[in-house]
Motif scaffolding. Structure first.
Motif, mmCIF file in Angstrom:
data_model
loop_
_atom_site.group_PDB
_atom_site.id
_atom_site.type_symbol
_atom_site.label_atom_id
_atom_site.label_comp_id
_atom_site.label_asym_id
_atom_site.label_seq_id
_atom_site.Cartn_x
_atom_site.Cartn_y
_atom_site.Cartn_z
ATOM 1 N N SER A 1 0.756 4.034 -2.927
ATOM 2 C CA SER A 1 0.468 5.464 -2.782
ATOM 3 C C SER A 1 1.619 6.323 -3.309
ATOM 4 O O SER A 1 1.404 7.440 -3.769
ATOM 5 C CB SER A 1 0.094 5.814 -1.340
ATOM 6 N N GLN A 2 2.845 5.786 -3.256
ATOM 7 C CA GLN A 2 3.988 6.506 -3.836
ATOM 8 C C GLN A 2 3.897 6.592 -5.352
ATOM 9 O O GLN A 2 4.509 7.464 -5.967
ATOM 10 C CB GLN A 2 5.305 5.797 -3.494
ATOM 11 N N GLU B 1 0.834 -1.218 0.000
ATOM 12 C CA GLU B 1 0.000 0.000 0.000
ATOM 13 C C GLU B 1 0.865 1.263 0.000
ATOM 14 O O GLU B 1 0.512 2.260 -0.649
ATOM 15 C CB GLU B 1 -0.939 -0.007 1.216
ATOM 16 N N ALA B 2 1.984 1.198 0.714
ATOM 17 C CA ALA B 2 2.891 2.361 0.735
ATOM 18 C C ALA B 2 3.449 2.621 -0.671
ATOM 19 O O ALA B 2 3.479 3.762 -1.132
ATOM 20 C CB ALA B 2 4.025 2.130 1.730
ATOM 21 N N ASN C 1 -0.095 3.947 10.967
ATOM 22 C CA ASN C 1 -1.420 4.494 10.626
ATOM 23 C C ASN C 1 -1.326 5.860 9.968
ATOM 24 O O ASN C 1 -2.169 6.208 9.151
ATOM 25 C CB ASN C 1 -2.289 4.583 11.882
ATOM 26 N N ASN C 2 -0.310 6.628 10.351
ATOM 27 C CA ASN C 2 -0.205 7.979 9.790
ATOM 28 C C ASN C 2 0.906 8.118 8.755
ATOM 29 O O ASN C 2 1.332 9.213 8.423
ATOM 30 C CB ASN C 2 0.005 9.006 10.907
ATOM 31 N N TYR C 3 1.364 6.963 8.246
ATOM 32 C CA TYR C 3 2.420 7.035 7.230
ATOM 33 C C TYR C 3 1.868 7.690 5.978
ATOM 34 O O TYR C 3 0.782 7.380 5.515
ATOM 35 C CB TYR C 3 2.909 5.627 6.884
ATOM 36 N N SER C 4 2.637 8.629 5.436
ATOM 37 C CA SER C 4 2.243 9.126 4.114
ATOM 38 C C SER C 4 3.468 9.180 3.230
ATOM 39 O O SER C 4 4.533 9.652 3.645
ATOM 40 C CB SER C 4 1.569 10.490 4.215
ATOM 41 N N ALA C 5 3.330 8.619 2.071
ATOM 42 C CA ALA C 5 4.439 8.521 1.124
ATOM 43 C C ALA C 5 4.914 9.901 0.724
ATOM 44 O O ALA C 5 4.110 10.819 0.558
ATOM 45 C CB ALA C 5 4.000 7.739 -0.095
ATOM 46 N N GLU C 6 6.268 10.023 0.607
ATOM 47 C CA GLU C 6 6.812 11.324 0.199
ATOM 48 C C GLU C 6 6.772 11.457 -1.320
ATOM 49 O O GLU C 6 6.744 10.507 -2.024
ATOM 50 C CB GLU C 6 8.266 11.462 0.687
#
Ligand code: ARG
Length: 316
Positions: A253-254, A249-250, A311-316
């Protein structure tokens, strides 16, 4: 009056005993006075930073790339000064930092992520300086006890690995998933059998690909870095990737809108559990690590790390 004084004195003595007992606990919240009775090796390790009574939320925001030291005079602290470990008083933990949000390389080129934060928190509680070493995933298990003292790499507990290493208690429930290009026709296990599948060498995902295609099949393409695995999927060199759901999923989203994650249930994949791999038979270290994980779960630190890093990971 005389009796009254005696009672007060006794009560004070009892209170002091209770305080001392609290200092020796493994909660990681012991007062700094505990450090004065720490053995020499620990006092040296404690020279740079003194961590006491740190709020979990604050702890969670500690720079994950920095080495961590502590003054915890903990009866459970394993002695890492012996020559069975990599460095004196240093806990060297291997990872493969191509696995966001568990481990990835930050803007400063340092490994960061949930697993990094987890082992640094464990090190802090055990009074150990932690050094995270980025290496090939496939080399981790065999390096434990020689190049590294442990591996924290979103590593799934398997019977095969248990022949070589011991695992801490499990800290995360996981499953393999299938990463494909958006609009892919791959939907079932049969589709996967006929597809070119990219995997990371030595992973459980690679094991599933071997089961589907047969070992050594040219339908399974192995890589050391998940960055390359995903790049070749995007390039069209492979049709699908079998990898852990949350990292899939990471990467999804990247990739902007290019990729899609298909759940493992669609392909009958089993559930898995992540744990920290440790040298086989070192019960002192195993018990200490498990004690630290238990304490983190009990005091809320563990959940705050999950929130912050997963839970709050957001791809750079
Ligand atoms: N959970 C899978 C396994 O243990 C994949 C782990 C890959 N981890 C990594 N940091 N690259 O085989």
């Amino acid at each position: 009056m005389k009796n009254m004084k005696k009672i007060v004195a006794l009560a004070m003595a009892a209170a002091m005993t209770a305080t001392l007992a609290a200092c020796g606990s493994s909660s990681g919240s012991s007062s700094s006075s505990a450090s004065s009775s720490a053995p020499a090796a620990e006092s040296t390790a404690a020279a740079e930073t003194t961590q006491t009574n740190v709020d979990p939320a604050v702890e969670a925001s500690t720079d994950a790339t920095a080495t961590t030291e502590s003054t915890a005079a903990d009866a459970q602290t394993p002695d890492l000064s012996s020559d069975k470990y990599v460095g004196d008083g240093v806990w060297t933990v291997g990872t493969n930092a191509t696995f966001p949000p568990f481990e990835y390389i930050d803007d400063n080129g340092q490994p960061t992520g949930f697993d990094v934060a987890l082992v640094q928190e464990i090190g802090k509680r055990l009074g150990l300086k932690v050094e995270v070493q980025d290496m090939e995933f496939d080399a981790l298990v065999a390096s434990i006890g020689s190049k590294i003292d442990a591996a924290a790499a979103g590593m799934t507990v398997t019977d095969e690995r248990k022949k070589t290493v011991d695992f801490s208690e499990a800290y995360y429930d996981a499953t393999q998933a299938v990463l494909v290009k958006k609009g892919s026709s791959i939907k079932t296990q049969d589709d996967l059998k006929n597809a070119k599948v990219g995997v990371q060498l030595g992973t459980t995902g690679a094991g599933i690909a071997d089961d589907l295609h047969g070992e050594g099949s040219d339908k399974t393409i192995t890589y050391n870095s998940y960055n390359d695995v995903v790049q070749d999927l995007i390039n069209g060199k492979t049709d699908a990737v079998i990898m852990d759901q949350v990292p899939a999923e990471a990467y999804q989203s990247q990739s902007g809108d290019q990729l899609e994650v298909l759940p493992g249930t669609q392909f009958n994949f089993d559930t898995e559990e992540y744990a920290i791999a440790l040298p086989k038979g070192d019960t002192e270290l195993l018990d200490a690590v498990n004690g630290a994980i238990d304490a983190m779960k009990a005091d809320g630190t563990f959940d705050s790390l999950v929130d912050k890093w997963i839970n709050n990971y957001s791809a750079e």
